[in-house]
Write a protein that holds these residues in place. Structure first.
Motif, PDB file in Angstrom:
ATOM      1  N   THR A 137      19.014   3.040  71.812  1.00  0.00           N
ATOM      2  CA  THR A 137      19.822   3.503  72.951  1.00  0.00           C
ATOM      3  C   THR A 137      19.372   4.886  73.412  1.00  0.00           C
ATOM      4  O   THR A 137      19.412   5.191  74.605  1.00  0.00           O
TER       5      THR A 137
ATOM      6  N   LEU B 245      16.332   6.050  73.413  1.00  0.00           N
ATOM      7  CA  LEU B 245      15.122   5.929  74.244  1.00  0.00           C
ATOM      8  C   LEU B 245      15.489   5.539  75.675  1.00  0.00           C
ATOM      9  O   LEU B 245      14.861   5.995  76.639  1.00  0.00           O
ATOM     10  N   ILE B 246      16.522   4.686  75.813  1.00  0.00           N
ATOM     11  CA  ILE B 246      16.971   4.307  77.164  1.00  0.00           C
ATOM     12  C   ILE B 246      17.516   5.522  77.901  1.00  0.00           C
ATOM     13  O   ILE B 246      17.245   5.724  79.096  1.00  0.00           O
TER      14      ILE B 246
ATOM     15  N   ILE C 169      14.352   8.488  78.252  1.00  0.00           N
ATOM     16  CA  ILE C 169      13.179   8.263  79.092  1.00  0.00           C
ATOM     17  C   ILE C 169      13.614   7.684  80.442  1.00  0.00           C
ATOM     18  O   ILE C 169      14.087   6.534  80.501  1.00  0.00           O
TER      19      ILE C 169
ATOM     20  N   ALA D 103      12.074   6.439  82.938  1.00  0.00           N
ATOM     21  CA  ALA D 103      11.395   5.210  83.336  1.00  0.00           C
ATOM     22  C   ALA D 103      12.031   3.986  82.671  1.00  0.00           C
ATOM     23  O   ALA D 103      12.167   2.924  83.289  1.00  0.00           O
ATOM     24  N   VAL D 104      12.430   4.150  81.415  1.00  0.00           N
ATOM     25  CA  VAL D 104      13.083   3.054  80.697  1.00  0.00           C
ATOM     26  C   VAL D 104      14.455   2.801  81.299  1.00  0.00           C
ATOM     27  O   VAL D 104      14.856   1.650  81.517  1.00  0.00           O
ATOM     28  N   ALA D 105      15.183   3.891  81.592  1.00  0.00           N
ATOM     29  CA  ALA D 105      16.513   3.750  82.197  1.00  0.00           C
ATOM     30  C   ALA D 105      16.426   3.041  83.547  1.00  0.00           C
ATOM     31  O   ALA D 105      17.253   2.166  83.854  1.00  0.00           O
TER      32      ALA D 105
ATOM     33  N   ALA E  57      14.137   0.972  84.442  1.00  0.00           N
ATOM     34  CA  ALA E  57      13.701  -0.415  84.243  1.00  0.00           C
ATOM     35  C   ALA E  57      14.861  -1.325  83.826  1.00  0.00           C
ATOM     36  O   ALA E  57      14.916  -2.488  84.220  1.00  0.00           O
ATOM     37  N   VAL E  58      15.780  -0.791  82.997  1.00  0.00           N
ATOM     38  CA  VAL E  58      16.859  -1.646  82.482  1.00  0.00           C
ATOM     39  C   VAL E  58      18.063  -1.681  83.405  1.00  0.00           C
ATOM     40  O   VAL E  58      18.920  -2.575  83.288  1.00  0.00           O
TER      41      VAL E  58
ATOM     42  N   THR F  17      23.043  -1.471  81.998  1.00  0.00           N
ATOM     43  CA  THR F  17      22.522  -1.379  80.636  1.00  0.00           C
ATOM     44  C   THR F  17      22.551   0.068  80.151  1.00  0.00           C
ATOM     45  O   THR F  17      22.847   0.340  78.979  1.00  0.00           O
TER      46      THR F  17
END
Length: 224
Positions: A28, A30-31, A34, A36-38, A40-41, A45
């Motif tokens: 969680t 990392l979401i 980062i 970019a990850v946030a 993407a999801v 999420t």
């Protein structure tokens, strides 16, 4: 084959709780950490990850505190393991450890007590960093209570920096403790199984401790 009981059900249960909490916090985190990850999801999420992150953070903090309150003698035992006076074998172990680690365990290592000299060097920074990430996280959850401003910015910096450091140390811990590193193959049973270690492995890794337990006998030594 004879086995020695190295970890109790209580210690293993606490380790399971903290393992689940740590892994959840990293996924969680990392979401949230980062962008970019946030992105993407998606926002739903991200919101879910934020809630899970806070719940697991509470477990991460409360579990060891409750454990110390329930079993203070166990905590004293850990402290004694960290701060024991090194003898010549402990110094020799640390001197040889880098070669032992990077040459696949081909270096002959001296006998060790219940807690190896190098384990204290690894464990104490983990505890200090864990306290730092917990305290900085508390500030980030309630920024207004702590006055906002610079203390929040510093807490965010500390939280993110410690997350990276602990991540590196966790990878090393998994590499050795889970038995990926060949000399420790099978040692995952100690924390994720029934807490036992074979007599041969106990003598190889913790010779001084293993000989003491084998000499005493009793319920900690079993045959399978």
């Amino acid at each position: 084959m004879r086995y020695i009981q190295r970890q109790s059900m209580y210690a293993r249960s606490l380790h399971w709780i903290h393992t689940i909490a740590c892994l959840s916090l990293y996924v969680t985190g990392l979401i949230l950490f980062i962008p970019a990850v946030a992105a993407a999801v998606g926002p739903t999420t991200v919101q879910g990850a934020r809630m899970i992150h806070r719940v697991m953070a509470a477990i991460f903090i409360i579990a060891p505190v409750v454990s110390i309150a329930i079993q203070p003698k166990g905590f004293v035992h850990v402290l004694k393991g960290w701060f024991f006076k090194w003898d010549e074998k402990d110094k020799e172990f640390m001197a040889k450890f880098p070669k032992y680690l990077f040459l696949g365990g081909k270096e002959h290592m001296p006998d060790q007590k219940y807690m190896k000299s190098g384990q204290a060097i690894a464990d104490i920074p983990v505890v200090v960093l864990s306290i730092a990430i917990a305290l900085s996280g508390i500030v980030l959850v309630w920024p207004d209570f702590f006055g906002g401003g610079s203390i929040v910015r510093w807490s965010l910096l500390i939280h993110d920096g410690v997350m990276v450091l602990l991540g590196v140390m966790m990878i090393a811990h998994i590499y050795i403790g889970a038995g990926i590193f060949q000399p420790y193959k099978g040692s995952g049973r100690i924390m994720f199984g029934d807490g036992k270690v074979s007599e041969a492995d106990a003598l190889y890794h913790w010779g001084t401790w293993a000989r003491e337990v084998l000499k005493a006998g009793g319920k900690d030594v079993t045959t399978e």
